[in-house]
Design a protein around this motif. Structure first.
Motif, PDB file in Angstrom:
ATOM      1  N   GLN A 206      -8.356   0.288 -82.219  1.00  0.00           N
ATOM      2  CA  GLN A 206      -9.075   1.260 -83.039  1.00  0.00           C
ATOM      3  C   GLN A 206     -10.575   0.982 -82.952  1.00  0.00           C
ATOM      4  O   GLN A 206     -10.985  -0.194 -82.895  1.00  0.00           O
ATOM      5  N   PRO A 207     -11.423   2.024 -83.024  1.00  0.00           N
ATOM      6  CA  PRO A 207     -11.096   3.451 -82.852  1.00  0.00           C
ATOM      7  C   PRO A 207     -10.775   3.750 -81.396  1.00  0.00           C
ATOM      8  O   PRO A 207     -10.824   2.838 -80.559  1.00  0.00           O
ATOM      9  N   GLY A 208     -10.513   4.998 -81.080  1.00  0.00           N
ATOM     10  CA  GLY A 208     -10.102   5.292 -79.713  1.00  0.00           C
ATOM     11  C   GLY A 208     -10.258   6.745 -79.340  1.00  0.00           C
ATOM     12  O   GLY A 208     -10.894   7.540 -80.043  1.00  0.00           O
ATOM     13  N   LEU A 209      -9.628   7.114 -78.220  1.00  0.00           N
ATOM     14  CA  LEU A 209      -9.769   8.447 -77.634  1.00  0.00           C
ATOM     15  C   LEU A 209      -9.187   9.524 -78.536  1.00  0.00           C
ATOM     16  O   LEU A 209      -9.754  10.601 -78.680  1.00  0.00           O
ATOM     17  N   ALA A 210      -8.033   9.253 -79.158  1.00  0.00           N
ATOM     18  CA  ALA A 210      -7.391  10.259 -80.004  1.00  0.00           C
ATOM     19  C   ALA A 210      -8.287  10.632 -81.181  1.00  0.00           C
ATOM     20  O   ALA A 210      -8.422  11.817 -81.530  1.00  0.00           O
ATOM     21  N   GLY A 211      -8.903   9.621 -81.821  1.00  0.00           N
ATOM     22  CA  GLY A 211      -9.788   9.918 -82.932  1.00  0.00           C
ATOM     23  C   GLY A 211     -11.004  10.706 -82.510  1.00  0.00           C
ATOM     24  O   GLY A 211     -11.478  11.604 -83.229  1.00  0.00           O
ATOM     25  N   ALA A 212     -11.573  10.387 -81.352  1.00  0.00           N
ATOM     26  CA  ALA A 212     -12.755  11.101 -80.879  1.00  0.00           C
ATOM     27  C   ALA A 212     -12.434  12.556 -80.558  1.00  0.00           C
ATOM     28  O   ALA A 212     -13.218  13.463 -80.848  1.00  0.00           O
ATOM     29  N   LEU A 213     -11.261  12.819 -79.943  1.00  0.00           N
ATOM     30  CA  LEU A 213     -10.914  14.189 -79.572  1.00  0.00           C
ATOM     31  C   LEU A 213     -10.516  15.013 -80.791  1.00  0.00           C
ATOM     32  O   LEU A 213     -10.721  16.238 -80.812  1.00  0.00           O
ATOM     33  N   SER A 214      -9.901  14.370 -81.797  1.00  0.00           N
ATOM     34  CA  SER A 214      -9.475  15.110 -82.985  1.00  0.00           C
ATOM     35  C   SER A 214     -10.607  15.328 -83.977  1.00  0.00           C
ATOM     36  O   SER A 214     -10.450  16.041 -84.962  1.00  0.00           O
ATOM     37  N   GLY A 215     -11.777  14.692 -83.758  1.00  0.00           N
ATOM     38  CA  GLY A 215     -12.920  14.871 -84.641  1.00  0.00           C
ATOM     39  C   GLY A 215     -13.055  13.812 -85.705  1.00  0.00           C
ATOM     40  O   GLY A 215     -14.021  13.835 -86.487  1.00  0.00           O
ATOM     41  N   ARG A 216     -12.114  12.873 -85.771  1.00  0.00           N
ATOM     42  CA  ARG A 216     -12.215  11.823 -86.780  1.00  0.00           C
ATOM     43  C   ARG A 216     -13.309  10.815 -86.443  1.00  0.00           C
ATOM     44  O   ARG A 216     -13.805  10.108 -87.310  1.00  0.00           O
ATOM     45  N   GLN A 217     -13.668  10.715 -85.160  1.00  0.00           N
ATOM     46  CA  GLN A 217     -14.714   9.803 -84.717  1.00  0.00           C
ATOM     47  C   GLN A 217     -15.763  10.613 -83.967  1.00  0.00           C
ATOM     48  O   GLN A 217     -15.421  11.494 -83.172  1.00  0.00           O
TER      49      GLN A 217
END
Length: 780
Positions: free
Chosen positions: A587-598
Motif C-alpha cells: 500500500q498504496p498502489g495502482l488500484a488506489g491511484a486508478l480508482s481516485g483514492r490516491q
C-alpha cells in the motif's frame, strides 16, 4: 542512456533468438532422432531387457510344453518310357521335369490320401505311440490330425524327389509314424502299378465316348433348329430386319429435320399473321404486280398522266382540269395500294395454309415411321436371339469336338506308353531320419528376436509420443508456431546447482545458470525495445503457473543492473504478488491511484524503492473493489504518461490472458509484450491461440520466453548446462575474483588476457548478431 550489459564467457544457453519461423506449421513436429534416442535411451534399453526376459520365458514355456520334433524321409520318382534320370541312376540323360512334375504331384496326393492314412492307423506299431493314445481309438479324429498337423509332403524343386515329414511332440513317435507311412505307401504302389495303365485307358475311352455322344446330340439340335428357324444369314448386321431398322432411323432423322424446319416456318407465319404483317417477298411482289386488277389500275393511271402532261402544255399547273386529274390520280393510287394489300393477304394465307398442311403431313409420316421402327426392331431382336441360340449350339459342338480330339490323343499316348512298358517307379531314397526339434526355434534366434521386437516397439512408441506431443518443451516447438519468435529460454530451477527457486534469482544468485539465462533474454528484449523506442513492456501468460511474476522481477532486476531506471508495475488485481516477492509494502498502489483514492500527481507517493539500485515497484494496492474497467480510464493513460517520463522502462505483470480480459485491455495502452510459457505445461495450440487473441492490438509481441526448460528434453540443452557449470564452478569463480575486483562500472573486466577478451567479443558478435538480424526482420 547506455544499454551496455556484461557478457558471460559461455555460449548462449539456448538456440539464438530470431530464428526463422515456419510459414506452414504442422500438427506433427519434426524430430531429431539422435536427440530422441538420447533422451529416451532408458525406455529403449528397458524394452530390450524386458523383451529378452520375455523371450527367454516364452522360449522356455514353448520348449517345455509345446516342443515339436520332425522326422523326414525322401522318395525318388522314376518313369520308364520318359526321358528321366533317377537320382543315383546310371542314365545320364537329363530329367524332363515338364512330364515328371504332374506325376510327382499325383504321388503326393496318393501318399497323403485318407485311405493311406487310415491304413497306417490300423498298424499296432502306430497304435502303441503316445500320439495315437490321446485320441482314445477315435480313428476319424486321428486321421484329421494326421492330415492337418502331423504329415506334410512337398516336392523338391528341379529334382525327381519329394519329401515327407512327420511332426509330433515325441521324437520316437515321429519316426515311427513316418516309417509306417512309407511302408504302406510302397505296398500301395506295388499293388497299383499294373492297374494304373488300364484305369487311365478306361477313363480316356470314357471321355471319348461321352464327347461323341455330345457331338451327335448337338448335331441333331442344330438340324432341328435350322428347320424350325431358317436363318437368312449368320451375320446379324446383314439381316433384312437390321437393314430396315437402319433405313427407318435415317428416314426418321430426315423427317425430324424437315418437320423442324417447316414447323419453324409455320410458327413465323402465325406470328406475322397475329401482328398483321403480310409483307410479300420479291417473287410474290412480282406476282402481285402482274395481276389483272393491278395492270388495269396501272393503265388507267398511265392514261391520266398522259392527259395531264397534255393539259400542262395548255394551262398552268393550278388549272382546275389539272387539279381534277391530280385528285383522280391520288384516288386511283389509294385504290391500287388497297388492291395490292389484298393480293398480298391472299398469298400469305395460302402460304400459311400450305405450311400447316405440310406440318400435319410430316407429323403423320413421323408416326408411321415410328410404328414401322417398333415393328422391325422387334423382328431384329428376335433374329438376334435366334442367332445367339445358334452360336451357342455351334460353340457346344466345337467344345465337344475338342474334347473328343483330346481323348483320342490321350488314348494314343497311353497305348504308346503301354507298348513301351512304361511304369511309374517310386523308390525310398532317404529312409526316415531321427527326429529333430523343429519348434520352438533355437534360443539364440528366438530370444534376441523377441528382445529386438520389443525394443523396436518401445522405440516406435517413444517416437510416436514425440511426434504427437503438443507440449512446448524446447525451442523447436516454439519454432513450429506460426509468427512466433523465441526471446529466451529459462532452465528449470533444478538445473541450477546454486539456486533452489527461480524467485529473485538474478538478485540473489547473479552468477548462477538461471541468472545467466535471464540476462540473455534481457539482452534480446532490450535490443528490440531500444531499436523501436518502446518504454512499456507487459509480461503475460496464457494460464496460471507459467512464472510470470518471477520472470517479470528477474527481467526488471537484470535491466536495472544494466544501468536503467526500471519500474515494476503489478497490474494483477486478482492475485498480486510482486510486493510480497520483493518484501515491500503493498500500500498504496495502482488500484488506489486508478480508482481516485490516491492522487497521481505525486509519483513518489505511489512508487516504492527496492534494495536494487534503479529498480522501483508500483504495487497493486488494495484490489478489493478494483474493477478491470479501470485500465480503460483516462487516469490510467495519464499515469502511464507520467511514469514513462520518469523511468526508462516500465515492466507490467499482467494476469493470465485466457482467464481474464485484463491483458487485452492493457495491450491497448502499452508498447510491447513478452509471452511467458511454462515448458511441458503449455501446448503449441495454446500459444497459437494466445498470439491470435493479443495480435492486432497496439502492443507489439516481441516473442516467447520459455520458462522451466528441463535438460532432459534434448542433448543440446543438457550439454550447454553442463558446460556452464564447468565454466562457472566455484573453483573458476575463486580464480577470477581478482579480475572481478578490477571490473569497471558496466561489468567489463580489465586487464584480461587477450584470449579471454577475444572469446567474449566472438560470443557477443554471435549472440547479438543473431538478435540484430531478427530485429531487422521484425522492422521490415
Amino acid at each position: 542512456m547506455s544499454t551496455n550489459t556484461p557478457m558471460s564467457n559461455i555460449p548462449p544457453l539456448g538456440p539464438p533468438t530470431g530464428m526463422a519461423q515456419s510459414s506452414t506449421p504442422s500438427k506433427f513436429k519434426p524430430i531429431d532422432p539422435v536427440r530422441v534416442m538420447r533422451g529416451n535411451w532408458l525406455w529403449i534399453v528397458l524394452g530390450l531387457i524386458i523383451g529378452l526376459i520375455m523371450g527367454g520365458g516364452v522360449w522356455y514355456a514353448l520348449d517345455k510344453y509345446q516342443a515339436r520334433f520332425t522326422s523326414t524321409s525322401q522318395f525318388n520318382v522314376q518313369t520308364s518310357g520318359m526321358n528321366n534320370m533317377g537320382v543315383g541312376a546310371g542314365d545320364s540323360s537329363p530329367v524332363d521335369m515338364n512330364q515328371l512334375v504332374p506325376v510327382i504331384f499325383r504321388e503326393l496326393q496318393t501318399i497323403k490320401s485318407e485311405p493311406t492314412l487310415r491304413q497306417i492307423l490300423n498298424k499296432p506299431v502306430v497304435q502303441n505311440t503316445s500320439w495315437f493314445q490321446q485320441f482314445d481309438n477315435n480313428l476319424d479324429e486321428a486321421v484329421r490330425a494326421l492330415d492337418e498337423d502331423v504329415i506334410a509332403v512337398s516336392h523338391i524343386r528341379e529334382s525327381p524327389l519329394f519329401a515327407v515329414r512327420a511332426t509330433t511332440r515325441n521324437p520316437e513317435d515321429s519316426q515311427t509314424i513316418l516309417r509306417a507311412l512309407g511302408e504302406e505307401y510302397m505296398r500301395i504302389k506295388d499293388l497299383s502299378m499294373d492297374e494304373d495303365s488300364a484305369q487311365a485307358l478306361r477313363a480316356a475311352q470314357g471321355r471319348k465316348d461321352n464327347a461323341e455322344q455330345r457331338i451327335a446330340s448337338i448335331t441333331v439340335q442344330i438340324k432341328r433348329f435350322l428347320e424350325t428357324n431358317p436363318l437368312e444369314t449368320i451375320n446379324e448386321a446383314n439381316s433384312e430386319a437390321t437393314i430396315r431398322v437402319r433405313g427407318i432411323i435415317i428416314e426418321q432423322e430426315n423427317l425430324e429435320q424437315s418437320l423442324g424446319s417447316l414447323q419453324a416456318t409455320y410458327n413465323q407465319l402465325l406470328e406475322r399473321q397475329q401482328k398483321g404483317i403480310f409483307d410479300p417477298s420479291d417473287e410474290e411482289r412480282a406476282q402481285i404486280e402482274g395481276a389483272r386488277e393491278i395492270i388495269q389500275i396501272d393503265n388507267e393511271m398511265r392514261n391520266l398522266r398522259i392527259t395531264r402532261d397534255t393539259l400542262l402544255d395548255q394551262f398552268k399547273p393550278g388549272h382546275a382540269s389539272i387539279r381534277s386529274i391530280d385528285q383522280r390520280l391520288l384516288a386511283i393510287g389509294r385504290e391500287r395500294q388497297a388492291e395490292f394489300d389484298e393480293q398480298a393477304r391472299i398469298i400469305f394465307n395460302a402460304k400459311l395454309e400450305s405450311a400447316a398442311n405440310g406440318v400435319e403431313i410430316l407429323a403423320q409420316e413421323m408416326l408411321k415411321t415410328n410404328e414401322s421402327f417398333v415393328e422391325w426392331n422387334a423382328r431384329r431382336q428376335d433374329y438376334v436371339r435366334l442367332l445367339n441360340d445358334y452360336q451357342t449350339l455351334l460353340r457346344s459342338q466345337q467344345q465337344a469336338e475338342r474334347d473328343r480330339e483330346d481323348s483320342i490323343e490321350a488314348i494314343e499316348r497311353l497305348i504308346l506308353i503301354d507298348t513301351a512298358n512304361a511304369r511309374t517307379v517310386v523308390e525310398e531314397y532317404v529312409p526316415p531320419q531321427k527326429a529333430k526339434k523343429s519348434f520352438p526355434p533355437k534360443p539364440y534366434v528366438m530370444i534376441p528376436g523377441i528382445g529386438l521386437l520389443l525394443m523396436g516397439l518401445a522405440t516406435g512408441l517413444v517416437f510416436i509420443r514425440e511426434i504427437v506431443d503438443q507440449r512446448v518443451r524446447s525451442a523447436q516447438d516454439v519454432k513450429m508456431i506460426s509468427d512466433a519468435t523465441l526471446i529466451g529460454m529459462i532452465p528449470s530451477s533444478n538445473q541450477d546447482r546454486d539456486a533452489k527457486t527461480v524467485d529473485r534469482v538474478v538478485e540473489l544468485q547473479p552468477s548462477g545458470l538461471l541468472a545467466e539465462a535471464f540476462r540473455q533474454a534481457r539482452t534480446a528484449v532490450l535490443s528490440k525495445i531500444d531499436r523501436r523506442g518502446y518504454k512499456t513492456l507487459m509480461m503475460v501468460s496464457a494460464k496460471p503457473g507459467a512464472g510470470v511474476t518471477a520472470s517479470a522481477h528477474n527481467m526488471a532486476t537484470s535491466c536495472a543492473r544494466s544501468g536503467r531506471r526500471v519500474l515494476l508495475i503489478d497490474a494483477n488485481f486478482r492475485r498480486p504478488g510482486l510486493a510480497r516477492l520483493m518484501s515491500l509494502d503493498g500500500q498504496p498502489g495502482l488500484a488506489g491511484a486508478l480508482s481516485g483514492r490516491q492522487p497521481i500527481d505525486d509519483i513518489n507517493a505511489l512508487v516504492q524503492e527496492s534494495d536494487i539500485e534503479g529498480l522501483s515497484l508500483l504495487p497493486a494496492g488494495d484490489t478489493t473493489n478494483a474493477a478491470v474497467e479501470l485500465f480503460e480510464s483516462p487516469r490510467f493513460r495519464e499515469l502511464l504518461a507520467k511514469l514513462e517520463a520518469q523511468y526508462d522502462l516500465l515492466i507490467i505483470d499482467a494476469p493470465p490472458a485466457f482467464l481474464t480480459s485484463d491483458a487485452q485491455l492493457l495491450s491497448r495502452h502499452i508498447d510491447a509484450m513478452v509471452l511467458v510459457s511454462r515448458a511441458q505445461a503449455d501446448t503449441r495450440g495454446m500459444l497459437q491461440r494466445l498470439y491470435r487473441e493479443l495480435d492486432g492490438q497496439r502492443a507489439d509481441i516481441l516473442g516467447v520466453l520459455l520458462n522451466g526448460v528441463e535438460a532432459s528434453v534434448g542433448g543440446y540443452m543438457k550439454r550447454n548446462f553442463r558446460e556452464f557449470h564447468e565454466y562457472s564452478g566455484p573453483e573458476r569463480r575463486k580464480a577470477s575474483q581478482s579480475d572481478l575486483s578490477r571490473s569497471n562500472g558496466n561489468g567489463a573486466i580489465k586487464n584480461q588476457p587477450p584470449a579471454t577478451i577475444q572469446l567474449q567479443e566472438d560470443i557477443a558478435e554471435d549472440v547479438f548478431g543473431d538478435m540484430e538480424d531478427d530485429t531487422k526482420d521484425d522492422d521490415r
